[in-house]
Design an enzyme around this catalytic site. Structure first.
Site, PDB file in Angstrom:
ATOM      1  N   VAL A  95       0.836  -1.204   0.000  1.00 31.57           N
ATOM      2  CA  VAL A  95       0.000   0.000   0.000  1.00 31.57           C
ATOM      3  C   VAL A  95       0.876   1.261   0.000  1.00 31.57           C
ATOM      4  CG1 VAL A  95      -1.763   1.312   1.260  1.00 31.57           C
ATOM      5  CG2 VAL A  95      -1.903  -1.177   1.156  1.00 31.57           C
ATOM      6  N   CYS A  96       1.506   1.521   1.121  1.00 32.20           N
ATOM      7  CA  CYS A  96       2.208   2.790   1.303  1.00 32.20           C
ATOM      8  C   CYS A  96       3.428   2.935   0.395  1.00 32.20           C
ATOM      9  CB  CYS A  96       2.614   2.953   2.761  1.00 32.20           C
ATOM     10  SG  CYS A  96       1.210   2.816   3.894  1.00 32.20           S
TER      11      CYS A  96
END
Length: 223
Positions: A133-134
């Site tokens: 995700v990040c």
């Protein structure tokens, strides 16, 4: 010199143009570190915190030693949900201000984008928690914007081994070029006979000291 004897070399080879080199140099790349926060570490299942920090701290040390422009971002600190960057990372980056966000994709944050653009570099060495995700979301966006992305795979972690691996595969298929922290150091340093090679010697010695400590703790020298 006797037949077959090797010549003794003590001088470095000529330095390629550090701005146009297709490989990474201290003058053509920037480092991006995203969401190295307690809450993120707590939910990583693909590697231990010690394993992640082995690579992430090494990456931060390289950025500082070689004076590479560095962007440091957090999520939801201002909202009171998360804490700031863990000291293991933050202490290696004195003077680097954190850019806090509300969104999971840092590229959607105007301050983050401005900080990346302000480096003036197109080669981005990136690491973040979680991998899927990040790290993956901004990496995919930045690839679309024409950046070259180098995920530091031994400095990141996902919710599980499969999510981590899948994220690396997804970024790679989109054009990212995975790298590891020690390989990055060699790419920056390039030649042991250069006057600044000691910058890397200090970091690589620290890396293997910490790696041995992890091996002794877990009774194995991991992967």
């Amino acid at each position: 010199m006797t037949a077959g004897a090797a010549s003794v070399k003590t001088d470095p080879e000529p330095v390629r143009d550090p701005h146009t080199d297709h490989l990474l140099t201290p003058d053509n790349c920037a480092v991006v570190l995203i969401d190295y926060q307690e809450g993120q570490y707590a939910t990583v299942g693909s590697a231990s915190r010690e394993e992640i920090d082995l690579g992430a701290v090494t990456l931060a040390k390289l950025a500082r030693a070689y004076e590479i422009p560095t962007v440091l971002s957090t999520v939801a600190v201002g909202m009171g949900v998360n804490r700031t960057t863990v000291p293991e990372i933050a202490d290696e980056l004195p003077g680097v201000a954190e850019i806090d966000r509300t969104g999971v994709n840092s590229w959607e944050d105007a301050d983050f984008r401005a900080a990346v653009e302000a480096t003036g570099r197109k080669k981005m060495v990136m690491a973040g928690l979680w991998t899927e995700v990040c790290l993956a979301f901004p990496a995919l966006d930045m690839l679309r914007e024409g950046y070259e992305i180098y995920p530091v795979v031994d400095a990141v972690g996902g919710v599980s081994p499969v999510t981590h691996r899948t994220a690396i595969e997804r970024m790679t298929q989109a054009g990212a070029q995975p790298i590891t922290s020690l390989a990055l150091g060699c790419e920056l340093m390039r030649n042991w006979a250069r006057p600044d090679a000691d910058l890397y010697r200090v970091i690589i010695n620290d890396y293997f000291a910490r790696k041995r400590a992890i091996g002794e703790k877990t009774d194995t020298l991991f992967r």
